[in-house]
Design a protein around this motif. Sequence first.
Motif, PDB file in Angstrom:
ATOM      1  N   TYR A   6       0.797  -1.159  -0.077  1.00  0.00           N
ATOM      2  CA  TYR A   6       0.097  -0.035  -0.005  1.00  0.00           C
ATOM      3  C   TYR A   6       1.037   1.192  -0.082  1.00  0.00           C
ATOM      4  CZ  TYR A   6      -4.035  -2.966   1.513  1.00  0.00           C
ATOM      5  OH  TYR A   6      -5.105  -3.694   1.484  1.00  0.00           O
ATOM      6  N   GLN A   7       0.151   2.195  -0.692  1.00  0.00           N
ATOM      7  CA  GLN A   7       1.121   3.660  -0.432  1.00  0.00           C
ATOM      8  C   GLN A   7      -0.125   4.568  -0.119  1.00  0.00           C
ATOM      9  OE1 GLN A   7       3.246   4.801  -4.052  1.00  0.00           O
ATOM     10  NE2 GLN A   7       4.196   6.529  -2.835  1.00  0.00           N
ATOM     11  N   CYS A   8       0.285   5.561   0.782  1.00  0.00           N
ATOM     12  CA  CYS A   8      -0.512   6.691   1.179  1.00  0.00           C
ATOM     13  C   CYS A   8      -0.662   7.985  -0.243  1.00  0.00           C
ATOM     14  CB  CYS A   8      -0.211   7.218   2.413  1.00  0.00           C
ATOM     15  SG  CYS A   8      -1.258   8.573   3.015  1.00  0.00           S
ATOM     16  N   PRO A  25      -9.792  -4.009   1.821  1.00  0.00           N
ATOM     17  CA  PRO A  25      -8.331  -3.406   1.567  1.00  0.00           C
ATOM     18  C   PRO A  25      -8.337  -2.269   2.578  1.00  0.00           C
ATOM     19  CG  PRO A  25      -9.557  -3.205  -0.435  1.00  0.00           C
ATOM     20  CD  PRO A  25     -10.554  -3.930   0.400  1.00  0.00           C
ATOM     21  N   LEU A  26      -6.949  -2.077   3.163  1.00  0.00           N
ATOM     22  CA  LEU A  26      -6.944  -1.120   4.024  1.00  0.00           C
ATOM     23  C   LEU A  26      -7.060   0.383   3.549  1.00  0.00           C
ATOM     24  CD1 LEU A  26      -3.377  -2.334   5.795  1.00  0.00           C
ATOM     25  CD2 LEU A  26      -5.796  -2.677   6.385  1.00  0.00           C
ATOM     26  N   LYS A  34      -4.862   9.601   7.843  1.00  0.00           N
ATOM     27  CA  LYS A  34      -5.578   9.878   6.853  1.00  0.00           C
ATOM     28  C   LYS A  34      -6.131   8.565   6.043  1.00  0.00           C
ATOM     29  CE  LYS A  34      -3.959  14.386   6.137  1.00  0.00           C
ATOM     30  NZ  LYS A  34      -3.644  15.603   4.921  1.00  0.00           N
ATOM     31  N   ALA A  35      -7.577   8.617   5.413  1.00  0.00           N
ATOM     32  CA  ALA A  35      -7.848   7.478   4.773  1.00  0.00           C
ATOM     33  C   ALA A  35      -7.485   7.545   3.359  1.00  0.00           C
ATOM     34  CB  ALA A  35      -9.581   7.502   4.787  1.00  0.00           C
TER      35      ALA A  35
END
Length: 85
Positions: A6-8, A25-26, A34-35
Amino acid sequence: MPIYEYQCKACGHQLEALQRMSDAPLTDCPACNKAELSKQISAVGFRLKGGGWYETDFKTGNKKNLAGDNAKPAGSGGGTESKAS
């Protein structure tokens, strides 16, 4: 269980998560809260070896890329081995 990357989108933080395929999914970033997490696409980390796979059974001629092609066969020491009595 597969490992997902994952990447923010907000802060750029990257992480890996061990999840079931049926898990959602996260979404929440552990760094900035933050989402904004999005799932990344990455290469698999394994290779199928041995007989019964495309690489060994269906490729022809010198196209085969087998792990043991460059290794000497067992017992081909060239007669330099000596046995103790």
